[in-house]
Design an enzyme around this catalytic site. Structure first.
Site, PDB file in Angstrom:
ATOM      1  N   ASN A  88      35.219  26.734  36.722  1.00 55.12           N
ATOM      2  CA  ASN A  88      36.510  25.981  36.390  1.00 55.12           C
ATOM      3  C   ASN A  88      37.283  25.596  37.545  1.00 55.12           C
ATOM      4  O   ASN A  88      37.415  25.443  37.646  1.00 55.12           O
ATOM      5  CB  ASN A  88      37.121  27.003  35.756  1.00 55.12           C
ATOM      6  CG  ASN A  88      38.574  26.720  35.143  1.00 55.12           C
ATOM      7  OD1 ASN A  88      38.677  25.647  34.399  1.00 55.12           O
ATOM      8  ND2 ASN A  88      39.411  27.804  34.765  1.00 55.12           N
ATOM      9  N   TRP A  89      37.188  23.725  36.778  1.00 58.82           N
ATOM     10  CA  TRP A  89      37.721  23.015  38.104  1.00 58.82           C
ATOM     11  C   TRP A  89      39.449  22.619  37.345  1.00 58.82           C
ATOM     12  O   TRP A  89      39.851  21.693  38.043  1.00 58.82           O
ATOM     13  CB  TRP A  89      36.927  21.010  38.244  1.00 58.82           C
ATOM     14  CG  TRP A  89      35.470  21.256  38.451  1.00 58.82           C
ATOM     15  CD1 TRP A  89      34.725  22.022  38.985  1.00 58.82           C
ATOM     16  CD2 TRP A  89      34.776  19.947  38.447  1.00 58.82           C
ATOM     17  NE1 TRP A  89      33.703  21.716  39.288  1.00 58.82           N
ATOM     18  CE2 TRP A  89      33.608  20.101  38.888  1.00 58.82           C
ATOM     19  CE3 TRP A  89      35.066  18.456  37.671  1.00 58.82           C
ATOM     20  CZ2 TRP A  89      32.876  19.088  38.217  1.00 58.82           C
ATOM     21  CZ3 TRP A  89      34.241  17.982  37.923  1.00 58.82           C
ATOM     22  CH2 TRP A  89      33.073  18.106  38.242  1.00 58.82           C
ATOM     23  N   LYS A  90      39.819  23.160  36.153  1.00 58.51           N
ATOM     24  CA  LYS A  90      40.985  22.434  36.068  1.00 58.51           C
ATOM     25  C   LYS A  90      41.534  21.456  35.980  1.00 58.51           C
ATOM     26  O   LYS A  90      40.495  21.374  35.917  1.00 58.51           O
ATOM     27  CB  LYS A  90      41.849  24.352  36.972  1.00 58.51           C
ATOM     28  CG  LYS A  90      41.454  25.415  36.811  1.00 58.51           C
ATOM     29  CD  LYS A  90      42.169  26.196  37.249  1.00 58.51           C
ATOM     30  CE  LYS A  90      41.882  27.610  38.039  1.00 58.51           C
ATOM     31  NZ  LYS A  90      43.101  28.711  38.924  1.00 58.51           N
ATOM     32  N   HIS A 141      42.083  30.946  28.490  1.00 59.99           N
ATOM     33  CA  HIS A 141      41.840  31.788  30.146  1.00 59.99           C
ATOM     34  C   HIS A 141      43.928  31.540  30.120  1.00 59.99           C
ATOM     35  O   HIS A 141      44.808  31.527  29.622  1.00 59.99           O
ATOM     36  CB  HIS A 141      42.284  29.813  30.696  1.00 59.99           C
ATOM     37  CG  HIS A 141      42.018  29.769  32.000  1.00 59.99           C
ATOM     38  ND1 HIS A 141      42.471  29.970  33.029  1.00 59.99           N
ATOM     39  CD2 HIS A 141      40.821  29.880  33.223  1.00 59.99           C
ATOM     40  CE1 HIS A 141      42.712  30.370  34.355  1.00 59.99           C
ATOM     41  NE2 HIS A 141      41.513  29.957  34.483  1.00 59.99           N
ATOM     42  N   GLU A 148      45.891  30.497  32.391  1.00 61.71           N
ATOM     43  CA  GLU A 148      46.967  29.596  32.606  1.00 61.71           C
ATOM     44  C   GLU A 148      47.381  28.660  30.919  1.00 61.71           C
ATOM     45  O   GLU A 148      48.550  28.291  30.725  1.00 61.71           O
ATOM     46  CB  GLU A 148      46.031  28.321  33.263  1.00 61.71           C
ATOM     47  CG  GLU A 148      46.378  28.901  34.551  1.00 61.71           C
ATOM     48  CD  GLU A 148      45.005  28.569  35.340  1.00 61.71           C
ATOM     49  OE1 GLU A 148      44.502  27.442  35.108  1.00 61.71           O
ATOM     50  OE2 GLU A 148      44.921  29.045  36.709  1.00 61.71           O
ATOM     51  N   GLU A 200      40.009  38.399  33.990  1.00 69.66           N
ATOM     52  CA  GLU A 200      40.210  37.376  35.195  1.00 69.66           C
ATOM     53  C   GLU A 200      42.274  38.145  34.978  1.00 69.66           C
ATOM     54  O   GLU A 200      42.618  37.889  34.408  1.00 69.66           O
ATOM     55  CB  GLU A 200      39.990  35.865  34.354  1.00 69.66           C
ATOM     56  CG  GLU A 200      39.511  35.571  34.525  1.00 69.66           C
ATOM     57  CD  GLU A 200      39.313  34.404  34.740  1.00 69.66           C
ATOM     58  OE1 GLU A 200      38.556  33.774  35.733  1.00 69.66           O
ATOM     59  OE2 GLU A 200      40.443  32.978  34.510  1.00 69.66           O
ATOM     60  N   GLY A 243      43.446  32.251  41.504  1.00 68.52           N
ATOM     61  CA  GLY A 243      44.027  31.306  42.870  1.00 68.52           C
ATOM     62  C   GLY A 243      44.765  31.932  43.899  1.00 68.52           C
ATOM     63  O   GLY A 243      45.563  31.274  44.100  1.00 68.52           O
ATOM     64  N   SER A 280      39.693  34.391  42.918  1.00 71.40           N
ATOM     65  CA  SER A 280      39.026  34.120  43.552  1.00 71.40           C
ATOM     66  C   SER A 280      38.029  34.733  44.561  1.00 71.40           C
ATOM     67  O   SER A 280      37.845  35.439  45.183  1.00 71.40           O
ATOM     68  CB  SER A 280      40.820  35.126  44.608  1.00 71.40           C
ATOM     69  OG  SER A 280      41.440  34.720  44.280  1.00 71.40           O
ATOM     70  N   GLY A 334      37.261  29.404  39.754  1.00 74.22           N
ATOM     71  CA  GLY A 334      38.451  28.061  40.022  1.00 74.22           C
ATOM     72  C   GLY A 334      37.853  27.816  41.076  1.00 74.22           C
ATOM     73  O   GLY A 334      36.908  26.900  41.117  1.00 74.22           O
ATOM     74  N   GLY A 335      39.190  27.952  42.108  1.00 73.51           N
ATOM     75  CA  GLY A 335      38.740  26.912  43.773  1.00 73.51           C
ATOM     76  C   GLY A 335      38.214  27.090  44.303  1.00 73.51           C
ATOM     77  O   GLY A 335      37.653  25.723  44.561  1.00 73.51           O
TER      78      GLY A 335
END
Ligand code: PEP
Length: 256
Positions: free
Chosen positions: A9-11, A95, A97, A167, A173, A213, A234-235
């Site tokens: 997931n590049w966000k 998600h 966020e 999650e 993150g 993470s 993610g990251g």
């Protein structure tokens, strides 16, 4: 035998050139018969560019969100049919966020899940507790409430074909990954919740990813847990090399 699903997931990150380069690098590294299901979730404006770079590769496209209405006066929103039109197979819904920054409710997530399934998109539905909720011993109650509220009246068969991503909000993150034991405990609880709500088959067949993470260095021990069926990353998905490291950790888990 498990079939892992690793999703990146590049966000709201990367630009068009970087999206294309990522797609080309991953496409050239992944064989047609790769044993892991691989999914990338670019920002919606780069779905087409990333999809073109991944043509002829087994990597699937996912959107990071969608709206539940089929069309109409919903400025800024994107429908399920538009995502299918762009070649998406999956869509991430609920998600943390979106739940915590953009105020999405379980009710809205449920409407989106239903619209996604009706359009034959596979939903990846995210659930997870905040740090305060974990410290208050509410983790099971929170994920149970999110599952009930976000999945609602789906049939057991529909549930068996979707993806749930556990999650924990405190791990997203932050670099503070859940321990394999913490992840396994909630994944096992989720299967019990799903078995009670739907049936045994749905609870065993649904794939439950862990997210928060995940990196190449910690992926193997998380994926080795019996109830962990993949990772939502993610990251560490922003660089193709590090994403591929996680994909390889999953492949190695299948064939140590
Ligand atoms: C995510 O975006 O769903 C996520 C888990 O992010 P990160 O891997 O950066 O914690």
């Amino acid at each position: 035998m498990k079939r892992f699903l690793i999703a990146g997931n590049w966000k709201m990150n990367l630009n068009r050139g970087e999206a294309v380069q990522w797609g080309q690098q991953v496409a050239s590294a992944i064989a047609e018969d790769h044993p892991v299901d691989i999914v990338v979730c670019p920002p919606s404006v780069y779905l087409q560019a990333a999809g073109e770079a991944l043509t002829d590769s087994p990597v699937s496209l996912a959107a990071q969100d969608m709206y539940h209405q089929p069309n109409g006066a919903f400025t800024g929103e994107i429908s399920a049919a538009m995502l299918v039109d762009l070649g998406c197979r999956y869509v991430v819904l609920g998600h943390s966020e979106r739940r915590h920054i953009l105020g999405e409710s379980n009710e809205l997530v449920q409407q989106k899940v239903q619209a996604a399934i009706a359009a034959e998109l596979i939903p990846i539905v995210c659930v997870g507790e905040t740090l305060e909720q974990r410290q208050a011993g509410q983790t099971t109650d929170i994920v149970q409430e999110q599952v009930a509220g976000s999945l609602g009246a789906l049939s057991p068969q529909q549930v068996s074909q979707m993806i749930i991503a556990y999650e924990p909000v405190w791990a997203i993150g932050t670099g503070q990954v859940a321990t394999p034991e913490q992840a396994e405990e909630v994944h096992a609880d989720l299967r019990t919740i799903l078995e009670n709500r739907y049936n045994h088959e749905a609870a065993t067949q649904v794939r439950i990813q862990y997210g928060g993470s995940v990196k190449p260095e910690n992926a193997a021990e998380l994926l080795a847990q019996p109830n962990v069926d993949g990772a939502l990353v993610g990251g560490a998905s922003l660089k193709a090399d590090s994403f591929l490291g996680i994909v390889e950790a999953a492949a190695t888990c299948l064939n140590p």
